[in-house]
Motif scaffolding. Structure first.
Motif, PDB file in Angstrom:
ATOM      1  N   ASP A 289      -0.918   6.392  33.012  1.00  0.00           N
ATOM      2  CA  ASP A 289      -1.157   6.897  34.370  1.00  0.00           C
ATOM      3  C   ASP A 289      -2.665   6.938  34.603  1.00  0.00           C
ATOM      4  O   ASP A 289      -3.457   6.928  33.651  1.00  0.00           O
ATOM      5  CB  ASP A 289      -0.545   8.298  34.539  1.00  0.00           C
ATOM      6  N   GLN A 290      -3.048   6.992  35.883  1.00  0.00           N
ATOM      7  CA  GLN A 290      -4.470   6.876  36.235  1.00  0.00           C
ATOM      8  C   GLN A 290      -5.320   7.971  35.593  1.00  0.00           C
ATOM      9  O   GLN A 290      -6.448   7.730  35.171  1.00  0.00           O
ATOM     10  CB  GLN A 290      -4.660   6.866  37.760  1.00  0.00           C
ATOM     11  N   GLU A 291      -4.749   9.184  35.506  1.00  0.00           N
ATOM     12  CA  GLU A 291      -5.533  10.298  34.975  1.00  0.00           C
ATOM     13  C   GLU A 291      -5.926  10.059  33.515  1.00  0.00           C
ATOM     14  O   GLU A 291      -7.084  10.172  33.121  1.00  0.00           O
ATOM     15  CB  GLU A 291      -4.699  11.576  35.096  1.00  0.00           C
ATOM     16  N   ASN A 292      -4.929   9.651  32.726  1.00  0.00           N
ATOM     17  CA  ASN A 292      -5.196   9.405  31.305  1.00  0.00           C
ATOM     18  C   ASN A 292      -6.107   8.202  31.100  1.00  0.00           C
ATOM     19  O   ASN A 292      -7.013   8.235  30.268  1.00  0.00           O
ATOM     20  CB  ASN A 292      -3.885   9.193  30.554  1.00  0.00           C
ATOM     21  N   LEU A 293      -5.843   7.135  31.856  1.00  0.00           N
ATOM     22  CA  LEU A 293      -6.676   5.941  31.685  1.00  0.00           C
ATOM     23  C   LEU A 293      -8.120   6.221  32.097  1.00  0.00           C
ATOM     24  O   LEU A 293      -9.058   5.801  31.413  1.00  0.00           O
ATOM     25  CB  LEU A 293      -6.105   4.762  32.495  1.00  0.00           C
ATOM     26  N   SER A 294      -8.301   6.958  33.202  1.00  0.00           N
ATOM     27  CA  SER A 294      -9.676   7.262  33.648  1.00  0.00           C
ATOM     28  C   SER A 294     -10.395   8.110  32.609  1.00  0.00           C
ATOM     29  O   SER A 294     -11.584   7.887  32.336  1.00  0.00           O
ATOM     30  CB  SER A 294      -9.682   8.052  34.954  1.00  0.00           C
ATOM     31  N   ALA A 295      -9.673   9.068  32.030  1.00  0.00           N
ATOM     32  CA  ALA A 295     -10.318   9.925  31.022  1.00  0.00           C
ATOM     33  C   ALA A 295     -10.762   9.093  29.819  1.00  0.00           C
ATOM     34  O   ALA A 295     -11.859   9.282  29.290  1.00  0.00           O
ATOM     35  CB  ALA A 295      -9.354  11.023  30.587  1.00  0.00           C
ATOM     36  N   ARG A 296      -9.925   8.141  29.396  1.00  0.00           N
ATOM     37  CA  ARG A 296     -10.296   7.298  28.251  1.00  0.00           C
ATOM     38  C   ARG A 296     -11.449   6.356  28.607  1.00  0.00           C
ATOM     39  O   ARG A 296     -12.290   6.060  27.765  1.00  0.00           O
ATOM     40  CB  ARG A 296      -9.100   6.451  27.777  1.00  0.00           C
ATOM     41  N   ARG A 297     -11.468   5.888  29.868  1.00  0.00           N
ATOM     42  CA  ARG A 297     -12.582   4.999  30.281  1.00  0.00           C
ATOM     43  C   ARG A 297     -13.886   5.791  30.299  1.00  0.00           C
ATOM     44  O   ARG A 297     -14.925   5.294  29.883  1.00  0.00           O
ATOM     45  CB  ARG A 297     -12.304   4.405  31.670  1.00  0.00           C
ATOM     46  N   GLU A 298     -13.795   7.007  30.785  1.00  0.00           N
ATOM     47  CA  GLU A 298     -14.980   7.874  30.837  1.00  0.00           C
ATOM     48  C   GLU A 298     -15.498   8.102  29.406  1.00  0.00           C
ATOM     49  O   GLU A 298     -16.695   8.010  29.142  1.00  0.00           O
ATOM     50  CB  GLU A 298     -14.562   9.201  31.514  1.00  0.00           C
ATOM     51  N   ARG A 299     -14.567   8.371  28.493  1.00  0.00           N
ATOM     52  CA  ARG A 299     -14.941   8.571  27.089  1.00  0.00           C
ATOM     53  C   ARG A 299     -15.591   7.301  26.535  1.00  0.00           C
ATOM     54  O   ARG A 299     -16.637   7.352  25.886  1.00  0.00           O
ATOM     55  CB  ARG A 299     -13.681   8.918  26.283  1.00  0.00           C
ATOM     56  N   ARG A 300     -14.982   6.135  26.825  1.00  0.00           N
ATOM     57  CA  ARG A 300     -15.552   4.856  26.371  1.00  0.00           C
ATOM     58  C   ARG A 300     -16.984   4.702  26.866  1.00  0.00           C
ATOM     59  O   ARG A 300     -17.897   4.388  26.098  1.00  0.00           O
ATOM     60  CB  ARG A 300     -14.678   3.700  26.894  1.00  0.00           C
ATOM     61  N   ASP A 301     -17.207   4.950  28.176  1.00  0.00           N
ATOM     62  CA  ASP A 301     -18.541   4.741  28.737  1.00  0.00           C
ATOM     63  C   ASP A 301     -19.556   5.721  28.161  1.00  0.00           C
ATOM     64  O   ASP A 301     -20.708   5.353  27.912  1.00  0.00           O
ATOM     65  CB  ASP A 301     -18.497   4.828  30.267  1.00  0.00           C
ATOM     66  N   GLN A 302     -19.127   6.966  27.924  1.00  0.00           N
ATOM     67  CA  GLN A 302     -20.028   7.950  27.317  1.00  0.00           C
ATOM     68  C   GLN A 302     -20.436   7.504  25.914  1.00  0.00           C
ATOM     69  O   GLN A 302     -21.597   7.598  25.528  1.00  0.00           O
ATOM     70  CB  GLN A 302     -19.339   9.328  27.225  1.00  0.00           C
ATOM     71  N   LEU A 303     -19.455   7.018  25.150  1.00  0.00           N
ATOM     72  CA  LEU A 303     -19.749   6.580  23.777  1.00  0.00           C
ATOM     73  C   LEU A 303     -20.639   5.348  23.787  1.00  0.00           C
ATOM     74  O   LEU A 303     -21.583   5.241  22.996  1.00  0.00           O
ATOM     75  CB  LEU A 303     -18.441   6.296  23.019  1.00  0.00           C
ATOM     76  N   LEU A 304     -20.363   4.425  24.717  1.00  0.00           N
ATOM     77  CA  LEU A 304     -21.195   3.218  24.807  1.00  0.00           C
ATOM     78  C   LEU A 304     -22.621   3.578  25.199  1.00  0.00           C
ATOM     79  O   LEU A 304     -23.578   2.979  24.719  1.00  0.00           O
ATOM     80  CB  LEU A 304     -20.603   2.225  25.811  1.00  0.00           C
ATOM     81  N   MET A 305     -22.744   4.575  26.070  1.00  0.00           N
ATOM     82  CA  MET A 305     -24.069   5.012  26.505  1.00  0.00           C
ATOM     83  C   MET A 305     -24.860   5.515  25.296  1.00  0.00           C
ATOM     84  O   MET A 305     -26.022   5.169  25.106  1.00  0.00           O
ATOM     85  CB  MET A 305     -23.885   6.151  27.524  1.00  0.00           C
ATOM     86  N   ARG A 306     -24.175   6.303  24.435  1.00  0.00           N
ATOM     87  CA  ARG A 306     -24.872   6.834  23.254  1.00  0.00           C
ATOM     88  C   ARG A 306     -25.192   5.733  22.259  1.00  0.00           C
ATOM     89  O   ARG A 306     -26.251   5.716  21.631  1.00  0.00           O
ATOM     90  CB  ARG A 306     -24.034   7.947  22.612  1.00  0.00           C
ATOM     91  N   LEU A 307     -24.284   4.776  22.140  1.00  0.00           N
ATOM     92  CA  LEU A 307     -24.537   3.657  21.233  1.00  0.00           C
ATOM     93  C   LEU A 307     -25.716   2.811  21.734  1.00  0.00           C
ATOM     94  O   LEU A 307     -26.565   2.385  20.950  1.00  0.00           O
ATOM     95  CB  LEU A 307     -23.268   2.795  21.116  1.00  0.00           C
ATOM     96  N   ALA A 308     -25.760   2.602  23.065  1.00  0.00           N
ATOM     97  CA  ALA A 308     -26.860   1.819  23.638  1.00  0.00           C
ATOM     98  C   ALA A 308     -28.191   2.505  23.336  1.00  0.00           C
ATOM     99  O   ALA A 308     -29.186   1.848  23.017  1.00  0.00           O
ATOM    100  CB  ALA A 308     -26.665   1.653  25.140  1.00  0.00           C
ATOM    101  N   LYS A 309     -28.203   3.829  23.416  1.00  0.00           N
ATOM    102  CA  LYS A 309     -29.416   4.597  23.125  1.00  0.00           C
ATOM    103  C   LYS A 309     -29.822   4.390  21.659  1.00  0.00           C
ATOM    104  O   LYS A 309     -30.968   4.158  21.334  1.00  0.00           O
ATOM    105  CB  LYS A 309     -29.126   6.083  23.380  1.00  0.00           C
ATOM    106  N   LEU A 310     -28.811   4.458  20.779  1.00  0.00           N
ATOM    107  CA  LEU A 310     -29.049   4.293  19.346  1.00  0.00           C
ATOM    108  C   LEU A 310     -29.593   2.891  19.051  1.00  0.00           C
ATOM    109  O   LEU A 310     -30.518   2.729  18.256  1.00  0.00           O
ATOM    110  CB  LEU A 310     -27.727   4.515  18.596  1.00  0.00           C
ATOM    111  N   LYS A 311     -29.030   1.883  19.708  1.00  0.00           N
ATOM    112  CA  LYS A 311     -29.461   0.512  19.447  1.00  0.00           C
ATOM    113  C   LYS A 311     -30.890   0.262  19.915  1.00  0.00           C
ATOM    114  O   LYS A 311     -31.546  -0.638  19.427  1.00  0.00           O
ATOM    115  CB  LYS A 311     -28.510  -0.486  20.120  1.00  0.00           C
ATOM    116  N   LYS A 312     -31.342   1.058  20.890  1.00  0.00           N
ATOM    117  CA  LYS A 312     -32.707   0.906  21.399  1.00  0.00           C
ATOM    118  C   LYS A 312     -33.711   1.366  20.352  1.00  0.00           C
ATOM    119  O   LYS A 312     -34.721   0.834  20.103  1.00  0.00           O
ATOM    120  CB  LYS A 312     -32.888   1.713  22.679  1.00  0.00           C
TER     121      LYS A 312
END
Ligand code: NAD
Length: 312
Positions: A289-312
């Motif tokens: 459902d949209q609620e669960n998928l959006s929450a997982r996408r938000e989590r994905r983007d937050q984690l990617l954001m932190r990884l991008a910071k680490l890679k810098k």
């Protein structure tokens, strides 16, 4: 290149992301969309995102949010949007005819040297640019979603593309902080999706054949292979995994690799009983459902954001 103009054609998910990436490099960005009002909605969304990124200290580039936003404009008229552009990034629907028509129209409004670049995920450059008069300056710049955090861009030439057009795109992408790679010729799926589909196929076969659960095969990637692949690729991995480098690795593991690879199954159909079962299994822990998928996408983007910071 500062004060130079880049036109983004198509202002959906990817068009907006490209605009943000180019703004972060200090380029003037003009957005065009053929759906009335869509380009100005894109501007409002970009404004919100850029301000949030500044707040979170994740804004890319040397300019402030307001400086970046002052470089952005939206246009409902294609010729106005293209005026002065040295680079055009097309981001319309993934439909061959739509893209062909866009490039035919774009070509009428730009000079000979303007680079024409498509975001297509899986159309071949020789098809996308088949109606263009001068394909020497045409190429594909395929981003990965979300491009603001996942920086890879695959540059794929049309058979007629000049090396200097590839070089220019490479320089631009590097300058705005993306990580460009060049393909030497066009190939279906480019490099990223060919590798991705090979991984998907084997994961699918292992789950389909009841060797492992959906949850566990995803952990094989996220807790195993993915840990290194965020920093080093498979060839470097081999090179580092034997005391004396790649040659040594091949001497030790060549036979094993050949044996395992020779018993991979046929290409999965991705339908029928296996598709139903695998869908049910993933939905047990991530309901679709949209609620669960959006929450997982938000989590994905937050984690990617932190990884991008680490890679810098
Ligand atoms: P989208 O549906 O979010 O946006 C497409 C936009 O193009 C819409 O705003 C639409 O109004 C506009 N448009 C359609 N026809 C147009 C035309 N003739 N002229 C001007 N504007 C037009 O799609 P998206 O996800 O942003 O994908 C855009 C491209 O990027 C596709 O080729 C897609 O394959 C590629 N891409 C997408 C992803 C992804 O994860 N979404 C990743 C890499 C590449």
């Amino acid at each position: 290149c500062k004060e130079k103009i880049i036109t983004v054609v198509g202002s959906g998910l990817i068009g907006r992301s490209w605009a943000m990436v180019f703004l972060s490099g200090g380029y003037r960005v003009k957005i065009y969309d053929n759906q009335p009002g869509q380009a100005s909605r894109a501007i409002a969304e970009i404004r919100k995102q850029v301000e949030e990124l500044q707040e979170a200290q994740m804004l890319r580039g040397n300019l402030s949010a307001s400086e970046q936003l002052s470089l952005l404009s939206s246009h409902d008229d294609l010729s106005q949007a293209l005026e002065g552009a040295f680079f055009v990034q097309e981001c319309v629907f993934e439909e061959l005819q739509a893209k062909q028509a866009v490039f035919q129209a774009v070509e009428n409004h730009v000079g000979e040297d303007t680079i024409l670049s498509s975001s297509t995920s899986c159309l071949m450059p020789s098809n996308v640019f088949s109606l263009v008069q001068n394909p020497k300056r045409c190429l594909i710049s395929h981003p990965v979603n979300p491009p603001y955090y996942v920086r890879l861009v695959e540059l794929v030439p049309h058979p007629a593309t000049l090396p200097k057009a590839m070089d220019m795109a490479f320089e631009l992408m590097s300058e705005v902080g993306q990580a460009p790679v060049r393909l030497r010729r066009e190939i279906d799926g480019f490099a990223l999706n060919r590798v991705q589909y090979a991984i998907i196929a084997e994961c699918w076969r292992l789950v389909k054949d009841n060797v492992i659960s959906v949850k566990d095969i995803d952990l094989v990637m996220s807790e195993g292979l993915g840990m290194r692949y965020a920093f080093i690729g498979p060839i470097e991995t081999m090179h580092l995994n034997a005391p004396n480098g790649l040659e040594d690795y091949l001497g030790r593991y060549r036979e094993g690799m050949r044996r395992v690879l020779s018993n991979f199954g046929p290409t999965p159909e991705f339908d029928g009983e296996a598709a139903t079962r695998i869908t049910e299994e993933i939905c047990e822990f991530i309901p679709s459902d949209q609620e669960n998928l959006s929450a997982r996408r938000e989590r994905r983007d937050q984690l990617l954001m932190r990884l991008a910071k680490l890679k810098k």
